[in-house]
Design a protein around this motif. Structure first.
Motif, PDB file in Angstrom:
ATOM      1  N   LEU A   4       0.825  -1.200   0.000  1.00  0.00           N
ATOM      2  CA  LEU A   4       0.000   0.000   0.000  1.00  0.00           C
ATOM      3  C   LEU A   4       0.865   1.258   0.000  1.00  0.00           C
ATOM      4  CD1 LEU A   4      -2.913  -0.871   2.470  1.00  0.00           C
ATOM      5  CD2 LEU A   4      -2.699  -1.341   0.015  1.00  0.00           C
ATOM      6  N   ARG A   5       0.368   2.261  -0.697  1.00  0.00           N
ATOM      7  CA  ARG A   5       1.079   3.532  -0.801  1.00  0.00           C
ATOM      8  C   ARG A   5       0.761   4.410   0.403  1.00  0.00           C
ATOM      9  NH1 ARG A   5       0.193   8.793  -2.938  1.00  0.00           N
ATOM     10  NH2 ARG A   5      -1.998   8.300  -3.395  1.00  0.00           N
ATOM     11  N   VAL A   6       1.806   4.957   1.033  1.00  0.00           N
ATOM     12  CA  VAL A   6       1.631   5.878   2.150  1.00  0.00           C
ATOM     13  C   VAL A   6       1.225   7.241   1.619  1.00  0.00           C
ATOM     14  CG1 VAL A   6       2.767   7.074   4.061  1.00  0.00           C
ATOM     15  CG2 VAL A   6       3.276   4.662   3.628  1.00  0.00           C
ATOM     16  N   VAL A   7       0.090   7.742   2.127  1.00  0.00           N
ATOM     17  CA  VAL A   7      -0.421   9.043   1.704  1.00  0.00           C
ATOM     18  C   VAL A   7      -0.016  10.132   2.690  1.00  0.00           C
ATOM     19  CG1 VAL A   7      -2.505  10.379   1.174  1.00  0.00           C
ATOM     20  CG2 VAL A   7      -2.359   7.969   0.534  1.00  0.00           C
ATOM     21  N   ASP A   8      -0.161   9.836   3.981  1.00  0.00           N
ATOM     22  CA  ASP A   8       0.216  10.774   5.044  1.00  0.00           C
ATOM     23  C   ASP A   8       0.991  10.025   6.118  1.00  0.00           C
ATOM     24  OD1 ASP A   8      -1.228  13.198   4.160  1.00  0.00           O
ATOM     25  OD2 ASP A   8      -3.010  11.966   4.508  1.00  0.00           O
ATOM     26  N   GLY A   9       1.996  10.662   6.702  1.00  0.00           N
ATOM     27  CA  GLY A   9       2.726  10.087   7.818  1.00  0.00           C
ATOM     28  C   GLY A   9       3.620   8.936   7.439  1.00  0.00           C
ATOM     29  N   ALA A  10       3.853   8.048   8.396  1.00  0.00           N
ATOM     30  CA  ALA A  10       4.724   6.891   8.185  1.00  0.00           C
ATOM     31  C   ALA A  10       4.328   5.797   9.161  1.00  0.00           C
ATOM     32  CB  ALA A  10       6.191   7.272   8.386  1.00  0.00           C
ATOM     33  N   VAL A  11       4.532   4.548   8.747  1.00  0.00           N
ATOM     34  CA  VAL A  11       4.260   3.421   9.638  1.00  0.00           C
ATOM     35  C   VAL A  11       5.267   3.478  10.775  1.00  0.00           C
ATOM     36  CG1 VAL A  11       4.143   0.919   9.853  1.00  0.00           C
ATOM     37  CG2 VAL A  11       3.382   2.029   7.733  1.00  0.00           C
ATOM     38  N   PRO A  12       4.824   3.541  12.027  1.00  0.00           N
ATOM     39  CA  PRO A  12       5.759   3.663  13.153  1.00  0.00           C
ATOM     40  C   PRO A  12       6.616   2.411  13.308  1.00  0.00           C
ATOM     41  CG  PRO A  12       3.527   3.288  13.949  1.00  0.00           C
ATOM     42  CD  PRO A  12       3.417   3.515  12.479  1.00  0.00           C
ATOM     43  N   PRO A  13       7.925   2.570  13.557  1.00  0.00           N
ATOM     44  CA  PRO A  13       8.819   1.408  13.676  1.00  0.00           C
ATOM     45  C   PRO A  13       8.504   0.507  14.865  1.00  0.00           C
ATOM     46  CG  PRO A  13       9.948   3.444  14.306  1.00  0.00           C
ATOM     47  CD  PRO A  13       8.652   3.845  13.696  1.00  0.00           C
ATOM     48  N   ASP A  14       7.791   1.045  15.892  1.00  0.00           N
ATOM     49  CA  ASP A  14       7.457   0.216  17.051  1.00  0.00           C
ATOM     50  C   ASP A  14       6.087  -0.435  16.922  1.00  0.00           C
ATOM     51  OD1 ASP A  14       5.885   2.479  17.317  1.00  0.00           O
ATOM     52  OD2 ASP A  14       6.200   2.666  19.482  1.00  0.00           O
ATOM     53  N   PHE A  15       5.465  -0.337  15.712  1.00  0.00           N
ATOM     54  CA  PHE A  15       4.161  -0.983  15.531  1.00  0.00           C
ATOM     55  C   PHE A  15       4.359  -2.497  15.544  1.00  0.00           C
ATOM     56  CE2 PHE A  15       0.243  -2.434  13.795  1.00  0.00           C
ATOM     57  CZ  PHE A  15      -0.680  -1.430  14.032  1.00  0.00           C
ATOM     58  N   PRO A  16       3.595  -3.222  16.368  1.00  0.00           N
ATOM     59  CA  PRO A  16       3.751  -4.688  16.433  1.00  0.00           C
ATOM     60  C   PRO A  16       3.459  -5.322  15.076  1.00  0.00           C
ATOM     61  CG  PRO A  16       2.412  -3.869  18.262  1.00  0.00           C
ATOM     62  CD  PRO A  16       2.569  -2.731  17.302  1.00  0.00           C
ATOM     63  N   SER A  17       4.320  -6.227  14.649  1.00  0.00           N
ATOM     64  CA  SER A  17       4.090  -6.897  13.366  1.00  0.00           C
ATOM     65  C   SER A  17       2.934  -7.873  13.497  1.00  0.00           C
ATOM     66  CB  SER A  17       5.355  -7.631  12.918  1.00  0.00           C
ATOM     67  OG  SER A  17       6.385  -6.707  12.634  1.00  0.00           O
TER      68      SER A  17
END
Length: 571
Positions: free
Chosen positions: A86-99
């Motif tokens: 998926l294309r990021v439109v706003d912001g960024a996926v946080p690196p601490d988001f649980p996989s």
């Protein structure tokens, strides 16, 4: 005829699940002999086939409201073959988001190629999966239909065309066989999804779950969770020997044989006890809904039975009932003999309450053995709730009427409630009250909490709600996430843009604090015909920086409104 007997439900031990630990209150309604109280809808009639609203327009006219509502339930026939980044439109996926993976269940198709349209609750299950890699900053999307028995019959794999043959309980076929069509129980596996015991299961309100391969989303097969197939509800001594047990024996061969209804109806709404790592599910007998002992009214309408009107139109609720019975079942075996309480006798809540979804429920005992029970849930009024008219389904026009979901009397619509029950040490009810949760009076549904706190005393609740900013769609579909603190009685919100809606929020835990984690919600931008996965920071709801990231689903896979989702953390 009125009765105080409850629906015969049973707690289900399963092939691979642990024993049951808790049970949410059982919904019960009384039979109706009076006509429902009249409610006044807002006028949002069809503007005609030639009046369309330009894509991307901010128009808030009646025409825009009508077509935006239709766009939320547009069929998606395509399936993915491989995961799509998926294309990021706003912001960024946080690196601490649980996989892990966010699975979302819901209908995928509403119209066939022969003139028939079905109610959203009868749409074939379409599973959406968002695999999130926090460390890599990537989200991959997949979507496929659940290949149920009905799906295989109604979909031609070679030509890709559809012909609806099962009318389902909520629908009527315009282009297919109507009179004498006994294919009523159309298990479409479209309501909810859960990953448990190493299996991903898609559930429907009244049938056997279907197992899905969690990586490819390919359908494995139906998976029967009920072990006690040979058990007979008539063996329950509290029910045997009366006229309704005899009526049940007469109904069984008709329902099981003619209408092909499963003897045990496994319901799709479940609860998980995180402390004991247990999944709770409920089932009831097929014949119970058609007997007075179930507290529904079955009118025996020849139109419904014969296929001239939806089967569900034969059932109704009693809008004159002022109290709502709540059934409490003991969680542990040693509680069954508490005092002199008969657990078959309900607690009467002083409110006309059709309970929709439970956000949380917990019990606190004091030093004297008295129990204080709190239930946070969404409910609506019997005066408004109508099985047949949900979502504004109209089989003749093939369109949905938004008016029924936007009546002027918004207090009748789904809203958040707090139910308080006090029991003494003998289990006797001393007090029961129902009040609006945090005085939040906007129509709301899908209450959720941090799942690690399920069954425990909690402070924060989240739900989908309406901002009320749109004049011609003031109450539904929802456009806002609300966070309620039940301790401080405060509230804060995050809303989407114009002509955009949201579905059910999901909480993803990542720490020990109650609001430590992220919220997932799908944003349906109907004005541009796009879907977005949105990640929010629960701690920042109400602030300008609540949005963490928004990711766009490709337009060719734009999908209709989903129902219930499940977050599965990667092992």
């Amino acid at each position: 005829m009125h009765t105080s007997n409850p629906i015969r439900c049973r707690i289900i031990p399963t092939k691979f699940l642990s024993p049951v630990s808790s049970l949410p209150p059982v919904r019960k309604v009384t039979p109706s002999v009076a006509k429902p109280t009249r409610v006044e809808p807002i006028t949002i009639s069809s503007p005609g086939p030639d009046i369309r609203v330009p894509t991307g327009s901010s128009d808030d006219s009646i025409a825009a409201a009508f077509w935006d509502y239709q766009s939320l339930f547009v069929s998606q026939r395509s399936e993915t073959t491989d995961p799509i980044a998926l294309r990021v439109v706003d912001g960024a996926v946080p690196p601490d988001f649980p996989s892990g993976t966010y699975f979302l269940a819901g209908p995928g198709i509403f119209s066939d190629d022969h003139g028939s349209s079905v109610h959203p609750l009868d749409g074939h299950g379409y599973v959406r999966a968002f695999e999130i890699d926090g460390g890599g900053g990537e989200v991959r999307f997949m979507a496929k239909y659940v290949k149920t028995e009905a799906h295989v019959e109604e979909h031609d794999k070679e030509s890709g065309t559809w012909r609806f043959t099962h009318r389902g309980p909520f629908s009527l076929l315009k282009g297919g066989k109507r009179f004498g069509n006994t294919k009523v129980m159309k298990n479409v596996a479209n309501t909810s999804v859960v990953k448990w015991g190493g299996r991903l299961l898609c559930l429907w309100e009244g049938g056997t779950p279907y197992e899905i391969e969690s990586r490819s989303l390919d359908t494995v097969d139906s998976f029967d969770l009920i072990q006690d197939k040979d058990s007979d509800s008539d063996s329950d001594q509290s029910w045997s020997g009366d006229m309704w047990s005899l009526a049940a024996k007469v109904l069984k061969p008709i329902l099981y044989g003619v209408f092909n209804m499963p003897p045990k109806r496994l319901l799709s709404h479940y609860k998980i006890d995180p402390r004991r790592n247990r999944l709770l599910m409920v089932s009831c007998n097929a014949e119970d809904m058609l007997l007075p002992s179930s507290n529904f009214t079955f009118y025996g309408s020849m139109g419904a039975v014969g296929g001239l009107s939806p089967m569900i139109s034969a059932l109704s609720l009693n809008p004159s009932k002022t109290a709502s019975p709540i059934y409490l079942l003991p969680r542990f075996s040693d509680e069954k003999s508490v005092g002199s309480r008969d657990w078959r006798v309900p607690v009467e809540a002083p409110s006309q309450m059709w309970l929709l979804h439970v956000g949380n429920a917990f019990q606190v005992k004091d030093v004297h053995g008295n129990s204080h029970i709190q239930i946070y849930a969404s409910s609506c009024s019997y005066q408004w709730f109508n099985f047949q008219k949900l979502f504004g389904y109209d089989w003749q026009s093939g369109r949905l009427d938004p008016s029924i979901m936007n009546v002027k009397e918004k207090e009748l619509l789904p809203h958040l409630v707090q139910v308080s029950i006090n029991l003494d040490s003998n289990g006797n009810c001393q007090k029961c009250s129902v009040e609006t949760l945090n005085e939040w009076k906007n129509p709301s549904d899908f209450p959720i909490i941090n799942p690690l706190f399920s069954g425990n005393k909690n402070s924060c609740m989240y739900a989908a709600t309406s901002s009320g900013s749109r004049q011609n769609l003031p109450h539904f579909p929802f456009d806002t996430v609300v966070k309620l603190n039940v301790v401080t009685k405060s509230s804060s919100t995050w809303s989407v843009g114009p002509r955009t809606f949201i579905g059910e929020p999901i909480f993803v835990s990542k720490g020990i604090e109650e609001d430590d984690g992220y919220l997932l919600v799908v944003e349906y931008a109907v004005s541009i015909q796009r879907c977005f996965l949105v990640i929010l920071n629960p701690k920042r709801i109400g602030e300008d920086d609540a949005l963490v990231v928004r990711l766009e689903v490709p337009g060719n896979f734009n999908f209709p409104l989903g129902f219930h989702g499940f977050w599965a953390t990667s092992n």
